[in-house]
Design an enzyme around this catalytic site. Structure first.
Site, PDB file in Angstrom:
ATOM      1  N   ARG A  47       0.839  -1.202   0.000  1.00 37.39           N
ATOM      2  CA  ARG A  47       0.000   0.000   0.000  1.00 37.39           C
ATOM      3  C   ARG A  47       0.879   1.259   0.000  1.00 37.39           C
ATOM      4  O   ARG A  47       0.566   2.243  -0.649  1.00 37.39           O
ATOM      5  CB  ARG A  47      -0.960   0.005   1.195  1.00 37.39           C
ATOM      6  CG  ARG A  47      -1.744   1.306   1.331  1.00 37.39           C
ATOM      7  CD  ARG A  47      -3.061   1.170   2.094  1.00 37.39           C
ATOM      8  NE  ARG A  47      -3.021   0.284   3.236  1.00 37.39           N
ATOM      9  CZ  ARG A  47      -2.438   0.565   4.409  1.00 37.39           C
ATOM     10  NH1 ARG A  47      -1.844   1.715   4.594  1.00 37.39           N
ATOM     11  NH2 ARG A  47      -2.463  -0.311   5.396  1.00 37.39           N
ATOM     12  N   TYR A  99     -15.150  17.986 -15.606  1.00 36.64           N
ATOM     13  CA  TYR A  99     -15.638  16.612 -15.613  1.00 36.64           C
ATOM     14  C   TYR A  99     -16.734  16.461 -14.544  1.00 36.64           C
ATOM     15  O   TYR A  99     -16.558  16.903 -13.409  1.00 36.64           O
ATOM     16  CB  TYR A  99     -14.467  15.662 -15.339  1.00 36.64           C
ATOM     17  CG  TYR A  99     -14.861  14.222 -15.178  1.00 36.64           C
ATOM     18  CD1 TYR A  99     -15.414  13.516 -16.242  1.00 36.64           C
ATOM     19  CD2 TYR A  99     -14.690  13.569 -13.972  1.00 36.64           C
ATOM     20  CE1 TYR A  99     -15.783  12.197 -16.097  1.00 36.64           C
ATOM     21  CE2 TYR A  99     -15.060  12.233 -13.815  1.00 36.64           C
ATOM     22  CZ  TYR A  99     -15.602  11.557 -14.882  1.00 36.64           C
ATOM     23  OH  TYR A  99     -15.979  10.251 -14.740  1.00 36.64           O
ATOM     24  N   ASP A 171      -6.208  19.521 -14.516  1.00 31.25           N
ATOM     25  CA  ASP A 171      -6.546  18.183 -14.998  1.00 31.25           C
ATOM     26  C   ASP A 171      -6.129  18.141 -16.462  1.00 31.25           C
ATOM     27  O   ASP A 171      -6.762  18.747 -17.322  1.00 31.25           O
ATOM     28  CB  ASP A 171      -8.060  17.965 -14.820  1.00 31.25           C
ATOM     29  CG  ASP A 171      -8.519  16.587 -15.293  1.00 31.25           C
ATOM     30  OD1 ASP A 171      -7.807  15.956 -16.102  1.00 31.25           O
ATOM     31  OD2 ASP A 171      -9.613  16.169 -14.873  1.00 31.25           O
ATOM     32  N   LYS A 196      -7.361   7.144 -19.495  1.00 30.81           N
ATOM     33  CA  LYS A 196      -7.616   7.685 -20.826  1.00 30.81           C
ATOM     34  C   LYS A 196      -6.371   7.551 -21.711  1.00 30.81           C
ATOM     35  O   LYS A 196      -5.989   6.456 -22.041  1.00 30.81           O
ATOM     36  CB  LYS A 196      -8.127   9.122 -20.695  1.00 30.81           C
ATOM     37  CG  LYS A 196      -9.224   9.299 -19.612  1.00 30.81           C
ATOM     38  CD  LYS A 196     -10.509   8.573 -19.903  1.00 30.81           C
ATOM     39  CE  LYS A 196     -11.465   8.511 -18.724  1.00 30.81           C
ATOM     40  NZ  LYS A 196     -11.781   9.784 -18.082  1.00 30.81           N
TER      41      LYS A 196
END
Ligand SMILES: *Cc1c(COP(=O)(O)O)cnc(C)c1O
Length: 374
Positions: A47, A99, A171, A196
């Site tokens: 982690r 978004y 972004d 993406k």
């Protein structure tokens, strides 16, 4: 080193133990301690760190020319990590054209932390200046934006925010570091939905935040990553690394295809409006020419007259374009955007968003041509 070379070599090299040219997949969740109880190889538990994740983070930090990159399980988790830097009583100013999932976080999650949120039109610098107060710690926007492909002036917004003591997060999902590098224009954070273009094959979900400096925010994001725990799996990181060498080739070819499709649709009387920063009559074209290099991206939107029903009918008739959400993959996608965005959507009902893939552009144009004659 040039971008293409970094895309292949940054963060990678033959495996020290075996000489494998491609990095092995490290699935172990736990790592051996030394006799003194320390972690001599730098890893303790997956982690907080994993070799595949380290390689990915180093590679993307290099591509964005940042000091560090912190990877997450999705773009949404990456954005939320930056918002979580805000402290109670503080404020975040965000582009109204962002978004829809980002807007949902800022409406439904962030205010519960005692952080105020304001949405503004980031193409209007006066409106942004008025929204920024002494309590504003972060200005957040996308450019080109989703799904209206509006262009925000990164340098001007950075100057404005920094003057008021706020940090700037961009972004950069739609442009990718191939076409636009916000950190070089002064932004403090770049965030990607690596789902993406960086992934590029519609087969891995991920997100990353790249920091310009190695300062307190970088340390806080690292701490948040290990503590909040929304980390990508080793295989997610391995898949993303597999995709990076072809990133510049893919993105430039998708942008060239998108420009040709945009020009076709723009000249077609069956289409009301085309949103694409590469078209000279786009209101953000001049700014895009200044802050982007090598193309305007692979996503465009087009409005058909008559609203929702005619738009759905065009999408229903496409044969090569798949009707699906998301973007940045090798295959072209088309989507009626308003119906996925939900009740707060500001998207025109006749708008179809297209993610242009790597098919031959003549075939894509022929498919849209036959779909429009519905
Ligand atoms: C997809 C997307 C996101 C969200 O990323 P996920 O990986 O789906 O969580 C954020 N911003 C933009 C611009 C996106 O396209």
């Amino acid at each position: 080193m040039k971008f293409e070379t970094l895309a292949i070599h940054a963060g990678r090299g033959p495996d020290a133990a075996t000489g494998a040219v491609r990095e092995p997949l490290h699935l172990s969740t736990t790592f051996e301690r030394g006799a003194d109880g320390a972690y001599p190889r730098g890893y303790e538990y997956s982690r907080s760190g994993n070799p595949n994740r380290t390689s990915l983070e180093q590679a993307i930090a290099a591509l964005e020319h940042g000091k560090d990159a912190i990877a997450f399980a999705s773009g949404s988790a990456a954005a939320l990590a930056v918002f979580a830097l805000a402290t109670p009583g503080g404020r975040i100013v965000c582009a109204s054209d962002c978004y829809h999932g980002t807007a949902r976080q800022l409406r439904n999650i962030v205010p519960r932390w005692g952080v105020g949120v304001e949405f503004v039109d980031v193409t209007d610098l006066t409106e942004v200046a008025q929204a920024m107060s002494a309590k504003t710690s972060l200005l957040w926007f996308e450019t080109p934006s989703n799904p209206l492909l509006r262009v925000a002036d990164i340098s001007a917004l950075v100057d404005l925010a920094h003057d008021r003591g706020a940090l700037v997060g961009v972004d950069n999902t739609f442009a990718s570091p191939v076409l636009q590098q916000p950190l070089a224009l002064g932004a403090d954070f770049v965030m990607h939905s690596t789902t993406k273009y960086l992934g590029g094959h519609s087969d891995v979900l991920g997100g990353i935040v790249v920091t310009r400096d190695a300062g307190a925010e970088r340390a806080a994001l690292r701490e948040y990553q290990a503590t909040a725990g929304s980390v990508p799996s080793p295989f997610d990181c391995w898949l993303l690394l597999r995709s990076l060498p072809t990133l510049p080739l893919r993105v430039r070819a998708q942008a060239a295809n998108a420009l040709a499709v945009a020009r076709f649709l723009h000249a077609d009387r069956r289409v009301e409006k085309v949103h694409y920063a590469g078209l000279p009559d786009h209101p953000g074209h001049e700014i895009a020419l200044r802050q982007m290099t090598g193309g305007f991206g692979g996503v465009l939107s087009a409005e058909v007259p008559g609203g929702r029903e005619p738009a759905l009918a065009v999408a229903a008739k496409t044969q090569l374009f798949t009707r699906a959400t998301s973007l940045g993959g090798t295959e072209s996608l088309i989507e009626h955007r308003q119906s996925v965005e939900g009740p707060h959507s500001r998207t025109p009902p006749g708008l179809l968003r297209m993610s242009i893939g790597l098919e031959h552009v003549d075939d894509l144009i022929a498919d849209l041509d036959q779909a429009l004659s519905a």
